[in-house]
Design a protein around this motif. Structure first.
Motif, mmCIF file in Angstrom:
data_model
loop_
_atom_site.group_PDB
_atom_site.id
_atom_site.type_symbol
_atom_site.label_atom_id
_atom_site.label_comp_id
_atom_site.label_asym_id
_atom_site.label_seq_id
_atom_site.Cartn_x
_atom_site.Cartn_y
_atom_site.Cartn_z
ATOM 1 N N GLY A 115 30.907 105.523 72.118
ATOM 2 C CA GLY A 115 29.652 105.305 72.819
ATOM 3 C C GLY A 115 29.616 103.883 73.351
ATOM 4 O O GLY A 115 30.463 103.464 74.137
ATOM 5 N N LYS A 116 28.633 103.108 72.896
ATOM 6 C CA LYS A 116 28.527 101.711 73.307
ATOM 7 C C LYS A 116 29.267 100.775 72.356
ATOM 8 O O LYS A 116 29.335 99.570 72.602
ATOM 9 N N GLN A 117 29.786 101.319 71.283
ATOM 10 C CA GLN A 117 30.465 100.508 70.275
ATOM 11 C C GLN A 117 31.953 100.421 70.578
ATOM 12 O O GLN A 117 32.604 101.431 70.857
ATOM 13 N N LYS A 118 32.505 99.202 70.516
ATOM 14 C CA LYS A 118 33.929 98.987 70.707
ATOM 15 C C LYS A 118 34.550 98.539 69.391
ATOM 16 O O LYS A 118 34.034 97.636 68.736
ATOM 17 N N ILE A 119 35.641 99.193 69.029
ATOM 18 C CA ILE A 119 36.368 98.858 67.810
ATOM 19 C C ILE A 119 37.728 98.296 68.209
ATOM 20 O O ILE A 119 38.486 98.939 68.942
ATOM 21 N N TYR A 120 38.022 97.097 67.735
ATOM 22 C CA TYR A 120 39.265 96.412 68.088
ATOM 23 C C TYR A 120 40.227 96.447 66.899
ATOM 24 O O TYR A 120 39.811 96.431 65.743
ATOM 25 N N LEU A 136 40.005 106.461 62.430
ATOM 26 C CA LEU A 136 38.690 105.913 62.710
ATOM 27 C C LEU A 136 37.685 107.040 62.883
ATOM 28 O O LEU A 136 38.042 108.164 63.229
ATOM 29 N N PRO A 137 36.388 106.785 62.623
ATOM 30 C CA PRO A 137 35.377 107.840 62.743
ATOM 31 C C PRO A 137 35.321 108.397 64.150
ATOM 32 O O PRO A 137 35.558 107.705 65.134
ATOM 33 N N SER A 138 34.975 109.669 64.250
ATOM 34 C CA SER A 138 34.962 110.340 65.553
ATOM 35 C C SER A 138 33.605 110.965 65.808
ATOM 36 O O SER A 138 33.491 112.145 66.082
ATOM 37 N N SER A 139 32.533 110.146 65.630
ATOM 38 C CA SER A 139 31.192 110.665 65.849
ATOM 39 C C SER A 139 30.969 111.011 67.313
ATOM 40 O O SER A 139 30.158 111.844 67.658
ATOM 41 N N SER A 140 31.674 110.322 68.205
ATOM 42 C CA SER A 140 31.617 110.662 69.623
ATOM 43 C C SER A 140 33.037 110.660 70.154
ATOM 44 O O SER A 140 33.941 110.150 69.523
ATOM 45 N N SER A 141 33.231 111.204 71.301
ATOM 46 C CA SER A 141 34.583 111.315 71.838
ATOM 47 C C SER A 141 35.135 109.943 72.150
ATOM 48 O O SER A 141 34.648 109.257 73.053
ATOM 49 N N PRO A 142 36.131 109.470 71.392
ATOM 50 C CA PRO A 142 36.654 108.124 71.616
ATOM 51 C C PRO A 142 37.561 108.069 72.828
ATOM 52 O O PRO A 142 38.227 109.029 73.171
#
Length: 264
Positions: free
Chosen positions: A99-104, A16-22
């Motif tokens: 960030g504020k986005q959640k990926i399920y 998955l993309p890692s634009s911010s620290s997951p």
């Protein structure tokens, strides 16, 4: 490659993309395992519907995608979000935060991973299915072509209508032929006169315009150093002879017609 539902492809959460620290919440602790063993949600509950969809998709999803896809089940986004949160809390699905986005995503440990032999069998099955698909497409194309050909043919009722029209035309032509053989005048004198006058007028206009063009052309090309044939082709000018017509041939038709008119 078509993959059997028995062996769904595992999805790497690390891809998955890692634009911010997951922040990854796999929910695989001992307490999470205990929660997984709890009673499954009812089949008609929002949690069951969402869980079924997530497992079937087996790919990263956000709440908006899930909500849009489950509109047919009359689930609003708030209900979908609540169901996703519940499924995460009970360890039935996993998620990452960006960030504020959640990926399920569906839990990958619930799927059987095919070995090399099983993958080879899946590929063979897929090749066979692709071959059958090609054969079916070919058969479908042949049937569609046959249907198109049949549609282009006249129906029995249309044939009968066409037959009636043709019989009427044949009868009219036979009657006209009988009159011609009997020497009957098929064209009234006044009609013949009107046609002849129109023909003479068109010939007069033809001669007049031909003469006007010749005078104008001679004036333009009188002192021109250009080759007249090339100049004519350059301007796109065509003479009567270039298109296979002759004023004289039409004038020859005019003489007998005028004689007949005078004799009348």
């Amino acid at each position: 490659v078509v993959v059997s539902s028995k062996f769904p492809s595992p999805i790497s959460l690390c891809s998955l993309p890692s634009s911010s620290s997951p922040k990854f919440f796999p929910r695989i602790s001992s307490s999470s395992t205990a929660r997984q063993s709890a009673m499954a949600p009812k089949s008609d509950s929002p949690e069951a519907i969402v869980l079924k969809f997530v497992n079937q998709q087996n790919r990263p999803l956000n709440s908006q995608i899930v909500a849009d896809s489950l509109q047919k089940d009359n689930l609003k986004k708030t209900a979908v979000q609540k169901a996703l949160d519940t499924l995460v809390d009970t360890g039935k699905i996993s998620f990452k935060e960006y960030g504020k986005q959640k990926i399920y995503i569906a839990r990958q440990d619930q799927f059987e991973i095919p070995n090399a032999e099983e993958l080879a069998q899946i590929k063979d099955d897929n090749a066979m299915l692709q071959q059958k698909l090609g054969e079916q497409k070919k058969a479908t194309a042949e049937v569609e072509a046959e249907i198109k050909a049949l549609k282009s043919n006249l129906t029995l009722d249309e044939i009968r209508v066409e037959e009636a029209v043709l019989k009427k035309e044949v009868k009219e032509m036979e009657e006209k032929l009988l009159k011609m053989r009997g020497g009957a005048a098929l064209v009234k004198p006044e009609e013949r006169k009107a046609v002849a006058e129109m023909f003479n007028d068109r010939l007069s206009q033809w001669r007049k315009r031909k003469r006007m063009f010749k005078d104008l052309w001679d004036a333009i090309t009188e002192n021109s150093p250009k080759d007249l044939k090339e100049f004519k082709e350059e301007l796109g000018i065509e003479y009567d002879e270039d298109v296979g017509v002759s004023l004289q041939s039409f004038s020859d038709l005019q003489q007998p017609a005028n004689k007949r008119l005078r004799s009348k």
